[in-house]
Design an enzyme around this catalytic site. Structure first.
Site, mmCIF file in Angstrom:
data_model
loop_
_atom_site.group_PDB
_atom_site.id
_atom_site.type_symbol
_atom_site.label_atom_id
_atom_site.label_comp_id
_atom_site.label_asym_id
_atom_site.label_seq_id
_atom_site.Cartn_x
_atom_site.Cartn_y
_atom_site.Cartn_z
ATOM 1 C CB SER A 19 2.937 8.055 -12.896
ATOM 2 O OG SER A 19 3.624 9.031 -12.113
ATOM 3 C CE LYS A 38 2.461 12.322 -12.773
ATOM 4 N NZ LYS A 38 3.603 11.608 -12.153
ATOM 5 C CB SER A 55 6.814 8.848 -11.978
ATOM 6 O OG SER A 55 6.378 7.636 -11.402
#
Length: 463
Positions: A149, A79, A173
């Protein structure tokens, strides 16, 4: 089967037996990224040259001394909050344009030590402050939200454009995008995986964890990540243990808590049916179902909001004043709202968390895991902003997606999502398994047993 289709465990075995080399595996994954990236937008950046060099090095190392472990030579996406020395950590934001990480984050260093090969940074909702990741399309339906996210990480794994990926989880997330894309996502116990070198959203709620195709893979990755790091003040010196679930499916004696409130309120009927069917499958495997009442539910969302919003605003205080126009509108309004919260509001949220956490632990002491939906509905159209339930209640999409995942962040308990089927539109449904602090072993064992029944194993989008 193409090399990019291998799971972590299968790739490790293929590399060990010389059926596939790290070079072949990484090249296959990079080719796959090239195929799906224009449609899905999972990656913020792809480090192909660096990955190929690392793959060649891994191939030589394995040929000489053997593999260091199951991740040696296996390609991973990280990420775009996670620092890797010399590469961009943009947090999918114009605010970070041109940024280069000076050193590895703890998790990146540990994966490197395990021999994993980084193929790129995956998109996040800007600074992880949202639940949709608008830059990225759902792997199953490109007109729908990826979830956030960690949407880029979940989509990359679902589309076979990464063998595994790392995400972060502040209110769901990791679990939300994993559920919406039909893959496995694990939020470990707070403090088990260090966050040094990972861009913060809310330091008292943030977690780092794996997104994978199987529960076994999640356990293998967690084994490389877990462990104390004094550079993260929340890091816990938990005793080492083997996170890998055993091969069996016998759950005799396991107590599975089934919520009688909160988790099945305002849930799509298809989601409820699939999750209850999966819970019944756990009972068929020998588990005993126990009704549980989730405590203090009226305080959970307010407590989560009261912690996250001021902490995020404090982290961004300087850049919000210096370059406010570089933030996207949805993130900027949340950061500005956080500056209006008082110290008293924040302290009350901290006190409330203490009460909620203790009440949750008291309830959880009566069972071994709690099984519930991960999210109340499957992936919605990308343009949709609200959800209207049968009783007329209107809820924002973000609030709906975070509602069932935030309790595990407020309490810090481990939470795993596993795919349990598809809705009538062919969109994935996830079941969430939550356990006691630092009892990832039981959570993973339960998810692995369910997964081995084949009920929803190897779901794959037609990308």
């Amino acid at each position: 089967m193409q090399p990019y289709e291998l799971t972590v465990a299968d790739a490790a075995e293929a590399i060990r037996t010389r059926r596939v080399s790290p070079v072949e595996l990484v090249d296959s994954v990079l080719e796959r990224i090239g195929q799906v990236q224009p449609r899905l937008g999972a990656y913020a950046s792809v480090t192909a040259d660096r990955a190929r060099e690392a793959a060649r090095r891994a191939t030589d190392e394995i040929a000489g001394d053997g593999a260091r472990g199951p991740l040696h030579g296996v390609p991973a996406g990280l990420k775009d909050l996670i620092d890797v020395a010399g590469t961009a950590t943009s947090a999918s934001s114009r605010v970070r344009e041109g940024h280069r990480a000076p050193a590895d984050s703890t998790v990146a260093a540990r994966l490197s030590a395990a021999g994993a090969v980084f193929v790129g940074k995956t998109h996040t909702h800007e600074f992880a402050y949202g639940l949709t990741t608008p830059q990225t399309a759902n792997a199953w339906d490109q007109g729908r939200v990826a979830g956030g996210s960690s949407g880029g990480s979940a989509v990359a794994v679902a589309a076979r454009a990464a063998t595994f990926a790392l995400g972060t989880d502040t209110g769901g997330s990791i679990r939300v995008p994993a559920a919406l894309n039909g893959v496995v996502g694990l939020k470990p116990t707070y403090g088990l995986v260090p966050r040094h070198g990972v861009t913060a959203l809310s330091w008292s709620l943030d977690h780092v964890g794996p997104i994978t195709r199987t529960v076994e893979d999640a356990a293998l990755v967690l084994g490389a990540l877990a462990g104390h790091d004094p550079r993260d003040p929340a890091s816990v010196a938990a005793p080492p243990f083997d996170h890998r679930p055993g091969p069996g499916t016998d759950l005799t004696g396991l107590r599975v808590g089934v919520p009688v409130n909160y988790y099945f309120d305002h849930v799509d009927p298809h989601v409820e049916t699939a999750v209850r069917r999966a819970i019944a499958r756990l009972e068929e495997l020998g588990a005993r179902l126990v009704d549980v009442e989730i405590p203090m539910t009226r305080y959970i969302r307010a407590t989560h909001w009261g912690l996250m919003v001021p902490e995020a605003s404090a982290y961004h205080e300087r850049t919000l004043r210096a370059v406010p126009d570089l933030y996207s509108a949805d993130v900027r309004v949340l950061l500005e709202a956080g500056e209006l919260m008082t110290a008293g509001d924040y302290l009350r949220a901290q006190r409330a968390r203490t009460l909620v956490r203790q009440a949750w632990l008291d309830m959880a002491a009566t069972v071994d895991v709690i099984a519930a939906p991960t999210v109340p509905m499957t992936a919605v159209d990308a343009a949709r902003t609200t959800m209207t339930w049968d009783d007329g209640t209107v809820e924002s999409v973000s609030d709906a997606y975070v509602r069932l995942s935030a309790p595990a962040n407020v309490t810090g308990v481990p939470a795993l999502t596993v795919p349990v089927g598809l809705d009538p539109r062919g969109l994935p449904i996830g079941m969430q398994l939550m356990g006691r602090p630092f009892d990832e072993a039981t959570v993973l064992r339960t998810g692995h047993a369910y997964e081995r029944t084949g009920t929803a194993r190897d779901l794959a989008p037609a990308v």
